[in-house]
Design a protein around this motif. Sequence first.
Motif, PDB file in Angstrom:
ATOM      1  N   ALA A 180       0.845  -1.202   0.000  1.00  9.70           N
ATOM      2  CA  ALA A 180       0.000   0.000   0.000  1.00  9.70           C
ATOM      3  C   ALA A 180       0.883   1.255   0.000  1.00  9.70           C
ATOM      4  O   ALA A 180       0.663   2.186  -0.791  1.00  9.70           O
ATOM      5  N   MET A 183       2.414   1.758  -3.500  1.00  5.90           N
ATOM      6  CA  MET A 183       1.486   2.288  -4.518  1.00  5.90           C
ATOM      7  C   MET A 183       1.225   3.776  -4.296  1.00  5.90           C
ATOM      8  O   MET A 183       1.029   4.525  -5.258  1.00  5.90           O
ATOM      9  N   THR A 265      -8.507  -9.142  -2.261  1.00  4.04           N
ATOM     10  CA  THR A 265      -8.461  -9.607  -3.660  1.00  4.04           C
ATOM     11  C   THR A 265      -9.841 -10.082  -4.101  1.00  4.04           C
ATOM     12  O   THR A 265     -10.639 -10.569  -3.296  1.00  4.04           O
ATOM     13  N   VAL A 299      -6.078  -7.836  -7.347  1.00  2.00           N
ATOM     14  CA  VAL A 299      -6.192  -6.808  -6.307  1.00  2.00           C
ATOM     15  C   VAL A 299      -7.585  -6.177  -6.358  1.00  2.00           C
ATOM     16  O   VAL A 299      -8.066  -5.786  -7.430  1.00  2.00           O
ATOM     17  N   PHE A 319      -0.134 -11.783  -4.157  1.00  2.00           N
ATOM     18  CA  PHE A 319      -0.079 -13.114  -3.541  1.00  2.00           C
ATOM     19  C   PHE A 319       0.682 -13.011  -2.230  1.00  2.00           C
ATOM     20  O   PHE A 319       1.384 -12.013  -1.980  1.00  2.00           O
ATOM     21  N   GLY A 320       0.519 -14.036  -1.419  1.00  2.00           N
ATOM     22  CA  GLY A 320       1.247 -14.053  -0.149  1.00  2.00           C
ATOM     23  C   GLY A 320       1.488 -15.478   0.292  1.00  2.00           C
ATOM     24  O   GLY A 320       0.680 -16.358   0.013  1.00  2.00           O
TER      25      GLY A 320
HETATM   26  C1  2NL Z   1      -1.765 -15.843   2.430  1.00  2.00           C
HETATM   27  C2  2NL Z   1      -2.488 -14.967   1.482  1.00  2.00           C
HETATM   28  C3  2NL Z   1      -2.334 -12.957   0.270  1.00  2.00           C
HETATM   29  C4  2NL Z   1      -2.330 -10.777  -0.688  1.00  2.00           C
HETATM   30  C5  2NL Z   1      -1.862 -11.676   0.242  1.00  2.00           C
HETATM   31  C6  2NL Z   1      -2.356  -8.393  -1.180  1.00  2.00           C
HETATM   32  C7  2NL Z   1      -1.723  -7.191  -0.965  1.00  2.00           C
HETATM   33  C8  2NL Z   1      -2.249  -6.061  -1.520  1.00  2.00           C
HETATM   34  C9  2NL Z   1      -3.372  -6.124  -2.254  1.00  2.00           C
HETATM   35  C10 2NL Z   1      -3.958  -7.321  -2.443  1.00  2.00           C
HETATM   36 CL1  2NL Z   1      -1.520  -4.570  -1.221  1.00  2.00          CL
HETATM   37  N1  2NL Z   1      -3.449  -8.442  -1.917  1.00  2.00           N
HETATM   38  N2  2NL Z   1      -1.826  -9.501  -0.647  1.00  2.00           N
HETATM   39  C11 2NL Z   1      -3.260 -11.201  -1.620  1.00  2.00           C
HETATM   40  C12 2NL Z   1      -3.742 -12.506  -1.580  1.00  2.00           C
HETATM   41  C13 2NL Z   1      -3.274 -13.385  -0.633  1.00  2.00           C
HETATM   42  O1  2NL Z   1      -1.812 -13.781   1.245  1.00  2.00           O
HETATM   43  O2  2NL Z   1      -2.196 -16.926   2.647  1.00  2.00           O
HETATM   44  N3  2NL Z   1      -0.635 -15.406   2.983  1.00  2.00           N
HETATM   45  C14 2NL Z   1       0.124 -16.182   3.858  1.00  2.00           C
END
Ligand code: 2NL
Length: 366
Positions: A180, A183, A265, A299, A319-320
């Motif tokens: 964030a 951006m 998301t 997003v 993703f994360g």
């Molecule tokens: C998980 C899932 C996720 C995100 C993290 C993200 C960040 C922004 C905008 C949208 Cl700034 N999304 N991050 C999106 C999807 C999944 O993490 O299981 N993490 C351990």
Amino acid sequence: MTDLSTIRSEALGAVQAAADLAALDAVRVGVLGKKGHVTGLMKTLGGMSPDERKAFGARLNEQREQIESVLEARRAALETSALDARLASERVDVSLPSRPEGQGSLHPIGQVMDEVGAIFGEMGFTWAEGPDIEDDWHNFTALNIPPDHPARQMQDTFYLPPRADGTPVVLRTHTSPVQARTMLRPDVQKMLADGGSLRIIVPGRTFRIDSDATHTPMFHQVEGLVIDRTTHMGHLKGCLVDFCRAFFEIDDLPLRFRPSYFPFTEPSAEVDIGCSWKDGELRIGAGDSWLEILGSGMVHPNVIANCGLDPAVYQGFAFGMGIDRIAMLKYGIPDLRSFFDSDLRWLRHYGFSALEWPSLTGGLGR
Ligand code: 2NL
């Protein structure tokens, strides 16, 4: 009274017989010391007639000087042989090979961060970092996390005393606030307006109130973000398939994208990799089981808008994943809590060489 010549010959014999410096000093004290034999004779000089005293005194002095010089010669000889003995016993063999110096090792978390950085680096992502202590806006509000979301509850998040202006402050619960903040940067907004793409990965420490065999209050995540005008779900899929196959070093690793939900998301997908369980042992790469390894999605338009961009113009994916978790899976480390025990034996076993930098061409890890 002992005769002078007897004293002399006994003294000279004792000097030659003295085997070391301590014995020699005992001889010196016995002859020339306060209560020594020669000193005793000196004291008799007072009771003699002037002629006697002159003759005996001269002889006495001469004998004393002779004893002194023999003592000195013997002392020098003993010192030399003592030094020779020490030099012989303390001899250093300079031709011996040196002992190897102890080498430190990299913690698997740092190693895996570097591996992830090497893979996404090849795809054009850069590495971004941000603060562990965040305000509630960057950690939750900007990311479309509603006020009644469980992550916002006191029992799930570490809250710190609010700032002077009343802003709630937390230990970040994910690394998303860094995306964030990125951006929102004026230079990034300009780069996007000029038609560029934002591609970042954000590795770092994260915090949640959770503690058991598979959760620690502090853990590590890497998130990724791509924003431009055209990036779509097909790019998300291709990017994450390539990443998983590169990371686990299995070219035909099966992947499954499963619909899911995250506040930030829409649509969202979780990614599973193919695996099998044989005799209670996990094998990654093939089989009839699936293992969840990351979360992802496009997003959410609300997040794009909250970060100062027009959601009608810009889009992208994010993703994360948990670094600790993918490190355990890749390197077969059974207990998450052992990561943070700082046990040197554990580090020597699971650690990595600091000299072997992970790369796709040179190899990622062992
Ligand atoms: C998980 C899932 C996720 C995100 C993290 C993200 C960040 C922004 C905008 C949208 Cl700034 N999304 N991050 C999106 C999807 C999944 O993490 O299981 N993490 C351990």
